[in-house]
Design an enzyme around this catalytic site. Structure first.
Site, short mmCIF file in Angstrom:
data_model
loop_
_atom_site.label_atom_id
_atom_site.label_comp_id
_atom_site.label_asym_id
_atom_site.label_seq_id
_atom_site.Cartn_x
_atom_site.Cartn_y
_atom_site.Cartn_z
N HIS A 1 -2.80 0.99 6.85
CA HIS A 1 -3.12 0.97 5.41
C HIS A 1 -3.25 2.40 4.90
O HIS A 1 -3.65 3.31 5.64
CB HIS A 1 -4.42 0.20 5.16
CG HIS A 1 -4.70 -0.05 3.71
ND1 HIS A 1 -3.83 -0.76 2.91
CD2 HIS A 1 -5.72 0.33 2.90
CE1 HIS A 1 -4.33 -0.82 1.67
NE2 HIS A 1 -5.47 -0.15 1.63
N HIS B 1 -5.74 1.59 -4.42
CA HIS B 1 -4.85 1.09 -3.37
C HIS B 1 -4.38 -0.32 -3.69
O HIS B 1 -4.93 -0.99 -4.58
CB HIS B 1 -5.56 1.13 -2.01
CG HIS B 1 -6.72 0.19 -1.87
ND1 HIS B 1 -7.05 -0.43 -0.69
CD2 HIS B 1 -7.66 -0.23 -2.77
CE1 HIS B 1 -8.13 -1.17 -0.85
NE2 HIS B 1 -8.52 -1.08 -2.09
N CYS C 1 0.81 -1.22 0.00
CA CYS C 1 0.00 0.00 0.00
C CYS C 1 0.84 1.27 0.00
O CYS C 1 0.63 2.18 -0.81
CB CYS C 1 -0.98 -0.02 1.16
SG CYS C 1 -0.25 0.05 2.82
#
Length: 319
Positions: A279, A291, A228
């Protein structure tokens, strides 16, 4: 002669749009949009500079036939498909492209015929309606998007995806639409991205479909995929902005978007807690982000908010 007439008509329509936007309540009367048009966005300077006046008027008029569909979505599709009818490529003005699509909104003939059979195309175009006629094609596109989920904003993403089954295409449409809309202060609309933020989004779009890879920094660094924070770092690196490597470090680096401020494409959206960020994604507008989710899932577009999420806050990287 025809080109001159079209240019003059475009200039007149743009003048009408500018005057109407400046007078309270006049936009609805000019474009015949009823109550819904009062909530429509206004064209940005980028839209006024890029979209021929006759096309801009058609996008705005046609969007009013579908409550919840902003004209900027139609305009973005028109830009991507044919540069508002200005592309010299095969299929725009006659014939079809390699996939059989034709006209300024690039309809398959069978799809266009089906839409025309199910929906009334207002007078003003060809008789019978033609996918090559801008009026008919744009109204048909509005009808198709509406029945695919755009009505009452039920599923704008799904409606665009139905138009062209590709996540990268949806991202391009949403980003182009964001550029065409004039940012409204204190509204729920997305804010306009900076040029660097738009570059970061464009880079992220180009990575859609690549695999998730723990510690991955992408093909530019010899990796098959991203994690990420590797994706967000690489996206902003492409825009000339250096970010730290991990999601926690990126959150700490800020600057954070003030609470209550509309997000803009390119903002980084974080999940976890302020001291334990796990994240990060890149917001692309219309409630969506790009993402690298997790093992077994490719880089993709998802909602940035969902039931039970642990969204923390967003940041807006800058030099």
């Amino acid at each position: 002669m025809l080109k001159l007439a079209t240019t003059v008509l475009g200039a007149i329509v743009v003048l009408v749009v500018l005057v109407a936007a400046a007078v309270s309540g006049v936009v609805s009367a000019v474009f015949g949009g009823g109550d819904d048009s009062a909530n429509a966005s206004q064209p940005s300077q980028a839209a006024l500079s890029d979209i021929p006046g006759n096309y801009l008027a058609l996008y705005r008029q046609a969007a009013t036939t579908c409550p919840g569909l902003d004209w900027s979505i139609l305009a973005a599709i028109g830009k991507i498909e044919s540069n508002h009818g200005q592309s010299p490529l095969p299929g725009v003005h006659s014939g079809s492209n390699y996939a059989g699509a034709g006209g300024p909104m690039q309809f398959l003939q069978s799809t266009f015929n089906s839409v025309v059979e199910r929906h009334h195309i207002p007078p003003g175009g060809s008789t019978p309606p033609s996918r090559y006629n801008p009026h008919d094609a744009i109204y048909a596109a509005a009808a198709y998007l509406c029945e695919s989920g755009a009505r009452d904003e039920r599923d704008i993403y799904g409606a665009i995806y139905a138009y062209n089954h590709a996540d990268w295409y949806v991202s391009q449409v949403l980003n182009q639409a964001a550029q065409y809309k004039q940012a409204a202060a204190n509204s729920g609309d997305d804010a306009r991205p900076s040029p660097q933020a738009q570059q970061a989004v464009n880079y992220a779009q180009g990575q859609l479909g690549l695999p998730y890879m723990w510690g991955g920094n992408g093909p530019d660094h010899g990796h098959k995929g991203f994690d990420c924070s590797g994706l967000t770092m690489a996206a902003y690196q492409a825009a000339g902005i250096a970010l730290p490597r991990t999601a926690q470090e990126q959150y700490n680096a800020g600057p954070q978007v003030p609470k209550g401020t509309p997000l803009a494409p390119g903002d980084l959206v974080f999940y976890g807690t302020p001291s334990n960020i796990h994240h990060v994604g890149i917001y692309i507008g219309a409630g969506k982000m790009i993402h690298a989710p997790d093992f077994g899932q490719p880089v993709k577009v998802d909602d940035y908010r969902w039931k039970g999420d642990d969204y923390v806050r967003a940041s807006r990287p800058s030099n």
